[in-house]
Enzyme design. Structure first.
Site, PDB file in Angstrom:
ATOM      1  N   GLY A 163      -2.409  -1.241  -4.986  1.00  0.00           N
ATOM      2  CA  GLY A 163      -2.215  -0.734  -5.623  1.00  0.00           C
ATOM      3  C   GLY A 163      -1.891   0.312  -6.607  1.00  0.00           C
ATOM      4  N   SER A 164      -1.425   1.678  -6.651  1.00  0.00           N
ATOM      5  CA  SER A 164      -0.064   2.519  -6.795  1.00  0.00           C
ATOM      6  C   SER A 164       0.658   2.765  -5.453  1.00  0.00           C
ATOM      7  CB  SER A 164      -1.122   3.875  -7.376  1.00  0.00           C
ATOM      8  OG  SER A 164      -1.905   3.351  -8.483  1.00  0.00           O
ATOM      9  N   THR A 165       0.302   2.916  -4.511  1.00  0.00           N
ATOM     10  CA  THR A 165       1.080   2.702  -2.979  1.00  0.00           C
ATOM     11  C   THR A 165       2.561   1.921  -2.830  1.00  0.00           C
ATOM     12  OG1 THR A 165       0.117   1.499  -1.791  1.00  0.00           O
ATOM     13  CG2 THR A 165      -0.972   3.333  -1.438  1.00  0.00           C
TER      14      THR A 165
ATOM     15  N   LYS B 184       3.544   1.227  -5.817  1.00  0.00           N
ATOM     16  CA  LYS B 184       5.430   2.001  -6.881  1.00  0.00           C
ATOM     17  C   LYS B 184       5.822   2.915  -5.895  1.00  0.00           C
ATOM     18  CE  LYS B 184       1.456   3.235 -10.201  1.00  0.00           C
ATOM     19  NZ  LYS B 184       0.369   3.711 -10.534  1.00  0.00           N
TER      20      LYS B 184
END
Length: 629
Positions: A325-327, A329
């Site tokens: 997920g957004s980790t 990014k």
């Protein structure tokens, strides 16, 4: 008296026969005498030894298994007395009746009875067979009192493996079990000890990895036996050499706190030292009690573990595969900086991003407005990273992800580690036979699509982000048999420290600046602040019809359809020392579920390790000196 010729002939014949018989007897006597001389004089030592071997029986004794302790000496696996009852079949006239009487004192299930009868059929009737073990002192005492009414039953005390922290360390330390035929066929060398009745070997975790060292060296008991093999008396006894002690890097205080904090969830967490790679906590919840495996699970116990939707048998920290997920990014941002993207360049987030005739959506429907790299990390803006991913391409993202520990294994000291997936053009063509699509680059840039990681990999990724770009690897073992293991020197990743600083500042904004996605889950203690990154990984596809009608919130979905909640962080912000990853399966929101739990655990980590930042550097040097010495 005269002898005629016939008498003379008879006499000569008799004399000749007597001489032949005498000679034969003499020869036979000489052969017997020679044989007796050969056996009693020439071979006396050899036959005396053979006779002695027939009289004296050497029996193997299992040595005490080595202990497993944490970094401070807290015992994680040891041995304790095993109160049990054995049955000698030849000493009871009716085995079934004896078992019926014993069942009035302790529980003997039909499955247990069937196993006992099978063991009796496979052994000589004078050999003891274990009937029940793991008895309480009260049960053991009751059997002793009723022994006269239990013919053939003998109370006995042995040793068994004991795990005092039960479920808190099930996946790390593992458990022992009886040697199976599969174990024997898989062994490089089948030691006689492995065929000893009741002997147990490591089946999982540290117990399995270090089994040869923990096992020790077998002892021996010299006993005098009769012609039937029954023991008359013990002549001498050598207990053997106990197994070596294994010292782990774990801090049991942190491990216990993290397990209790996550016990209501299907979750995993990894805490590690960013400089040495030492793992301080390695959690997967729920888990199982390894003591049950040691003594043998019932069918109901096994079925309950297998049917549990929270998968207690799976080590989620090591083998759980999740979209980051957004980790992720943070990795996309580093790849963008390497590709020359200006971190101050802004992108307008309106809530959706067009690629051809397809629209990609931001988690915030109304959009975030103008975003630079710092703000995009802080607010976790999907649109910014869609645009960045499209500009730099999948090859740049793949390369950076692998440099920071994703898509690889680290040979951690417990088996079962999964590699995960970092997708690439070549990978997709090899797996699907189809070329890579640009839309897949966009969703990879925000940690979705084919990308799969383990919590261990996310912890390593975070450690490398926080330590200045050194490719540290995780380790669980500090010492074996009293000898400290050296701390490996981590190579430097080809990444500019200024790029890391930009990402670190963005993560600090996530946790410590108003508007950050984890601001409400920050640590407020001065000097203990953490920097983090939230993440929510979808496990279902959201249709366009649902988007038009309004995306259903996780709370309105069945548990197995909710997003996974993720959080990565390092602390303290001013001079990082610890990195952490946390995943709550179907937790819904990284900011709402994972970040608060990670905050509590990371705060406990720092409270238990009050060494000041200024004192840490010389402490690390002193430890290196001890290990090198």
């Amino acid at each position: 008296m005269k002898f005629d010729g016939r008498d003379n002939s008879r006499y000569k014949t008799f004399t000749r026969r007597a001489a032949i018989l005498g000679a034969g007897q003499a020869a036979a006597f000489a052969i017997l005498a020679g044989r007796m001389y050969y056996l009693q004089i020439l071979k006396s030592d050899e036959y005396r030894m053979m006779a002695e071997e027939n009289r004296i029986n050497v029996r193997l004794l299992a040595p005490l298994r080595g202990r497993v302790v944490d970094r401070f000496g807290t015992v994680l696996a040891s041995n304790r007395q095993n109160y049990r009852a054995v049955l000698i079949p030849e000493q009871t006239p009716d085995i079934e009746d004896t078992l019926d009487k014993l069942a009035r004192i302790v529980s003997i299930t039909p499955y247990d009875r069937k196993k006992i009868m099978r063991d009796i059929a496979r052994s000589p009737r004078f050999m003891p067979v274990t009937v029940v073990e793991g008895l309480t002192w009260e049960q053991f005492a009751q059997i002793n009192i009723n022994e006269p009414d239990l013919p053939g039953i003998q109370p006995d005390v042995g040793e068994t493996r004991h795990y005092p922290f039960t479920t808190h360390l099930a996946h790390v330390v593992g458990y022992v079990g009886a040697v199976s035929e599969k174990d024997l066929s898989a062994a490089e060398e089948v030691q006689p000890l492995m065929r000893l009745p009741g002997f147990r070997i490591g089946k999982s975790g540290i117990e399995k990895t270090y089994d040869p060292k923990l096992r020790g060296t077998a002892g021996a008991s010299h006993v005098e036996v009769n012609a039937y093999g029954r023991v008359i008396r013990e002549l001498s006894k050598d207990p053997g050499k106990p197994g070596e002690e294994i010292v782990l890097t774990l801090d049991m205080g942190i491990q216990e706190f993290a397990c209790e904090r996550l016990k209501e969830e299907s979750a995993s967490a990894v805490v590690m030292d960013i400089h040495t790679g030492e793992v301080l906590s390695f959690v997967s919840t729920p888990a199982f009690d390894p003591n049950d495996f040691n003594m043998g699970l019932s069918q109901d116990q096994w079925k309950a573990l297998v049917d549990n939707p929270y998968k207690p048998l799976t080590d989620k920290a090591l083998a759980g595969l999740y979209p980051p997920g957004s980790t992720f990014k943070t990795v996309t941002a580093l790849a963008a900086l390497r590709a020359g993207i200006d971190p101050n360049r802004t992108i307008h987030c309106s809530g959706q991003y067009a690629l051809g005739d397809h629209f990609f959506h931001c988690w915030r429907k109304e959009g975030h407005g103008s975003m630079n790299m710092h703000d995009a990390i802080k607010h976790s803006c999907d649109i910014y990273f869609y645009d960045v991913a499209r500009r730099i391409g999948i090859d740049a993202i793949e390369k950076m992800a692998k440099e920071f520990g994703l898509g690889q294994t680290f040979d951690l000291e417990i088996p079962g580690e999964k590699q995960g997936i970092v997708p690439s053009r070549a990978w997709k063509r090899a797996v699907t036979g189809v070329s890579w699509q640009q839309g897949e680059t966009l969703i990879t840039g925000i940690g979705q699509g084919f990308l799969l990681t383990t919590p261990l990999q996310l912890a390593v990724m975070t450690a490398r982000l926080a330590n200045g770009g050194y490719a540290v690897k995780p380790r669980l073992t500090r010492a074996i048999g009293g000898e400290l293991l050296p701390v490996p020197q981590a190579p430097k990743i080809d990444v500019d420290p200024q790029w890391l600083k930009i990402v670190q500042d963005g993560m600090n904004g996530v946790s410590n600046e108003p508007g950050g996605t984890a601001f409400r889950a920050r640590i407020t203690d001065a000097g203990m602040e953490l920097a983090g990154k939230t993440g929510s990984a979808q496990v279902r596809r959201i249709s366009m019809a649902e988007r038009l009608a309004g995306v259903r919130k996780n709370e309105a979905l069945a548990w197995h359809l909710r997003d996974h909640a993720l959080f990565i962080c390092f602390a303290p912000v001013a001079e990082p020392r610890y990195a952490m990853s946390l995943v709550i399966e179907h937790g819904g929101s990284g900011s709402g579920a994972a970040a608060p739990a990670a905050r509590d655990i990371m705060r406990e980590v720092q409270l238990r390790n009050p060494v000041s930042r200024q004192a840490y550097a010389p402490l690390r040097g002193a430890l290196n000196a001890v290990e090198e010495g």
